[in-house]
Design a protein around this motif. Structure first.
Motif, PDB file in Angstrom:
ATOM      1  N   ALA A  15       0.831  -1.206   0.000  1.00 29.22           N
ATOM      2  CA  ALA A  15       0.000   0.000   0.000  1.00 29.22           C
ATOM      3  C   ALA A  15       0.864   1.254   0.000  1.00 29.22           C
ATOM      4  N   ALA A  16       1.940   1.253   0.771  1.00 26.93           N
ATOM      5  CA  ALA A  16       2.828   2.417   0.810  1.00 26.93           C
ATOM      6  C   ALA A  16       3.460   2.659  -0.555  1.00 26.93           C
ATOM      7  N   LEU A  17       3.902   1.599  -1.211  1.00 25.26           N
ATOM      8  CA  LEU A  17       4.499   1.766  -2.538  1.00 25.26           C
ATOM      9  C   LEU A  17       3.473   2.231  -3.557  1.00 25.26           C
ATOM     10  N   ALA A  18       2.250   1.723  -3.457  1.00 23.75           N
ATOM     11  CA  ALA A  18       1.207   2.120  -4.407  1.00 23.75           C
ATOM     12  C   ALA A  18       0.862   3.593  -4.255  1.00 23.75           C
ATOM     13  N   PHE A  19       0.787   4.078  -3.020  1.00 19.97           N
ATOM     14  CA  PHE A  19       0.442   5.476  -2.807  1.00 19.97           C
ATOM     15  C   PHE A  19       1.593   6.421  -3.107  1.00 19.97           C
ATOM     16  N   SER A  20       2.820   5.905  -3.118  1.00 19.39           N
ATOM     17  CA  SER A  20       3.951   6.779  -3.418  1.00 19.39           C
ATOM     18  C   SER A  20       4.293   6.793  -4.902  1.00 19.39           C
ATOM     19  N   ALA A  21       3.584   5.998  -5.715  1.00 17.60           N
ATOM     20  CA  ALA A  21       3.832   5.967  -7.158  1.00 17.60           C
ATOM     21  C   ALA A  21       3.427   7.296  -7.785  1.00 17.60           C
ATOM     22  N   SER A  22       4.096   7.631  -8.855  1.00 18.11           N
ATOM     23  CA  SER A  22       3.823   8.889  -9.544  1.00 18.11           C
ATOM     24  C   SER A  22       2.489   8.835 -10.273  1.00 18.11           C
ATOM     25  N   ALA A  23       1.760   9.933 -10.254  1.00 22.67           N
ATOM     26  CA  ALA A  23       0.483  10.027 -10.973  1.00 22.67           C
ATOM     27  C   ALA A  23       0.691  10.788 -12.268  1.00 22.67           C
ATOM     28  N   ALA A  24       1.670  10.372 -13.057  1.00 19.74           N
ATOM     29  CA  ALA A  24       2.027  11.102 -14.267  1.00 19.74           C
ATOM     30  C   ALA A  24       1.155  10.746 -15.455  1.00 19.74           C
ATOM     31  N   VAL A  25       0.300   9.754 -15.310  1.00 22.22           N
ATOM     32  CA  VAL A  25      -0.551   9.379 -16.424  1.00 22.22           C
ATOM     33  C   VAL A  25      -2.003   9.705 -16.122  1.00 22.22           C
ATOM     34  N   ALA A  26      -2.754   9.986 -17.162  1.00 27.13           N
ATOM     35  CA  ALA A  26      -4.182  10.272 -17.053  1.00 27.13           C
ATOM     36  C   ALA A  26      -4.884   9.480 -18.132  1.00 27.13           C
ATOM     37  N   SER A  27      -6.189   9.489 -18.150  1.00 24.72           N
ATOM     38  CA  SER A  27      -6.936   8.716 -19.131  1.00 24.72           C
ATOM     39  C   SER A  27      -7.612   9.653 -20.118  1.00 24.72           C
ATOM     40  N   ASP A  28      -7.572   9.290 -21.401  1.00 23.17           N
ATOM     41  CA  ASP A  28      -8.273  10.090 -22.404  1.00 23.17           C
ATOM     42  C   ASP A  28      -9.624   9.455 -22.705  1.00 23.17           C
ATOM     43  N   ASP A  29     -10.336   9.990 -23.684  1.00 22.18           N
ATOM     44  CA  ASP A  29     -11.677   9.513 -23.989  1.00 22.18           C
ATOM     45  C   ASP A  29     -11.700   8.108 -24.580  1.00 22.18           C
ATOM     46  N   TYR A  33      -4.126   5.196 -21.585  1.00 19.23           N
ATOM     47  CA  TYR A  33      -3.380   6.104 -20.737  1.00 19.23           C
ATOM     48  C   TYR A  33      -2.624   7.090 -21.620  1.00 19.23           C
ATOM     49  N   VAL A  34      -2.617   8.358 -21.209  1.00 16.74           N
ATOM     50  CA  VAL A  34      -2.014   9.399 -22.021  1.00 16.74           C
ATOM     51  C   VAL A  34      -1.005  10.178 -21.191  1.00 16.74           C
ATOM     52  N   MET A  35       0.177  10.315 -21.734  1.00 17.13           N
ATOM     53  CA  MET A  35       1.185  11.160 -21.128  1.00 17.13           C
ATOM     54  C   MET A  35       1.585  12.150 -22.218  1.00 17.13           C
ATOM     55  N   SER A  36       1.305  13.424 -22.018  1.00 14.56           N
ATOM     56  CA  SER A  36       1.489  14.378 -23.103  1.00 14.56           C
ATOM     57  C   SER A  36       2.856  15.038 -23.094  1.00 14.56           C
ATOM     58  N   ASN A  37       3.572  14.993 -22.014  1.00 12.41           N
ATOM     59  CA  ASN A  37       4.858  15.676 -21.949  1.00 12.41           C
ATOM     60  C   ASN A  37       5.981  14.809 -22.510  1.00 12.41           C
ATOM     61  N   GLY A  38       6.909  15.455 -23.199  1.00 10.53           N
ATOM     62  CA  GLY A  38       8.079  14.759 -23.697  1.00 10.53           C
ATOM     63  C   GLY A  38       7.990  14.271 -25.125  1.00 10.53           C
ATOM     64  N   VAL A  56      11.278  12.556 -29.145  1.00  7.76           N
ATOM     65  CA  VAL A  56      10.988  11.984 -27.836  1.00  7.76           C
ATOM     66  C   VAL A  56      12.029  12.522 -26.865  1.00  7.76           C
ATOM     67  N   ASP A  57      11.580  13.304 -25.884  1.00 11.37           N
ATOM     68  CA  ASP A  57      12.474  13.779 -24.835  1.00 11.37           C
ATOM     69  C   ASP A  57      12.446  12.722 -23.738  1.00 11.37           C
ATOM     70  N   ARG A  58      13.460  11.887 -23.688  1.00  8.76           N
ATOM     71  CA  ARG A  58      13.500  10.737 -22.785  1.00  8.76           C
ATOM     72  C   ARG A  58      13.474  11.154 -21.315  1.00  8.76           C
ATOM     73  N   ASP A  59      14.093  12.281 -20.995  1.00  9.88           N
ATOM     74  CA  ASP A  59      14.125  12.731 -19.604  1.00  9.88           C
ATOM     75  C   ASP A  59      12.752  13.172 -19.133  1.00  9.88           C
ATOM     76  N   VAL A  60      12.000  13.871 -19.974  1.00 10.62           N
ATOM     77  CA  VAL A  60      10.684  14.386 -19.591  1.00 10.62           C
ATOM     78  C   VAL A  60       9.630  13.281 -19.635  1.00 10.62           C
ATOM     79  N   SER A  61       9.637  12.474 -20.695  1.00 15.15           N
ATOM     80  CA  SER A  61       8.601  11.441 -20.854  1.00 15.15           C
ATOM     81  C   SER A  61       8.838  10.248 -19.937  1.00 15.15           C
ATOM     82  N   GLY A  62      10.088   9.994 -19.591  1.00 15.54           N
ATOM     83  CA  GLY A  62      10.402   8.839 -18.753  1.00 15.54           C
ATOM     84  C   GLY A  62      10.441   7.535 -19.529  1.00 15.54           C
ATOM     85  N   CYS A  63      10.234   7.584 -20.835  1.00 18.42           N
ATOM     86  CA  CYS A  63      10.225   6.384 -21.664  1.00 18.42           C
ATOM     87  C   CYS A  63      11.645   6.072 -22.122  1.00 18.42           C
TER      88      CYS A  63
END
Length: 179
Positions: A15-29, A33-38, A56-63
């Motif tokens: 539970a601690a790891l799940a709540f500390s995960a980044s919320a960098a993704v959102a959902s589109d229509d 999952y959509v990540m618009s940065n990078g 692709v900006d690897r540092d910003v997108s994290g990919c």
């Protein structure tokens, strides 16, 4: 009794790891999952038959994996792992004035950008910079890259707190059981 303590500790840690995960993704229509940065297109407006650089900006997108880029206006292409960009040629029969959806996909996460088709000839479009091959981008410390000190501290505090609560519950059980 030991199984209950182990299960409780495992649950609290998860539970601690799940709540500390980044919320960098959102959902589109579409439910993806959509990540618009990078992710970007250069230029964002191009003539039919022209070239567009997909970046692709690897540092910003994290990919850090290969990125698949697809659109209805050019053939699907792949930006290889370690590369920052690739060049796509827009179909000559693309409709001037239309806007096309370009989807960047990396490991199940997608980003969507719009590419507009101009009315000019390919010679009228500003030249697109060609991708420059680069070596491996290394030395950022694995999963620490891209996080700031505040995020790392918050995650560590959650993990330590969950461990302390699990320990307290385990010790309280021992006292209640008379051990």
């Amino acid at each position: 009794m030991r199984a209950i303590r182990v299960a409780t500790a495992a649950f609290l840690g998860t539970a601690a790891l799940a709540f500390s995960a980044s919320a960098a993704v959102a959902s589109d229509d579409d439910g993806h999952y959509v990540m618009s940065n990078g992710y970007s297109l250069l230029p964002s407006t191009v003539a039919p038959g022209g070239e567009v650089a997909v970046r692709v900006d690897r540092d910003v997108s994290g990919c850090m994996k290969a990125v698949t880029v697809s659109s209805g206006v050019f053939d699907t292409l792949v930006v290889p792992r370690g590369a920052m960009s690739a060049v796509a040629t827009v179909d000559r029969d693309a409709r001037p004035g239309a806007s096309y959806r370009v989807t960047f996909t990396c490991g199940g996460v997608s980003a969507v950008k719009e590419l507009t088709i101009s009315g000019g000839r390919p010679a009228d479009v500003t030249p697109v910079p060609r991708p420059v091959p680069r070596g491996v981008h290394a030395g950022e410390g694995g999963s620490v890259a891209g996080f700031d000190l505040r995020e790392i501290g918050l995650g560590a505090a959650l993990v330590v707190g969950a461990t302390a609560v699990a320990y307290r519950f385990a010790r309280r059980r021992d006292v209640e059981d008379g051990a």
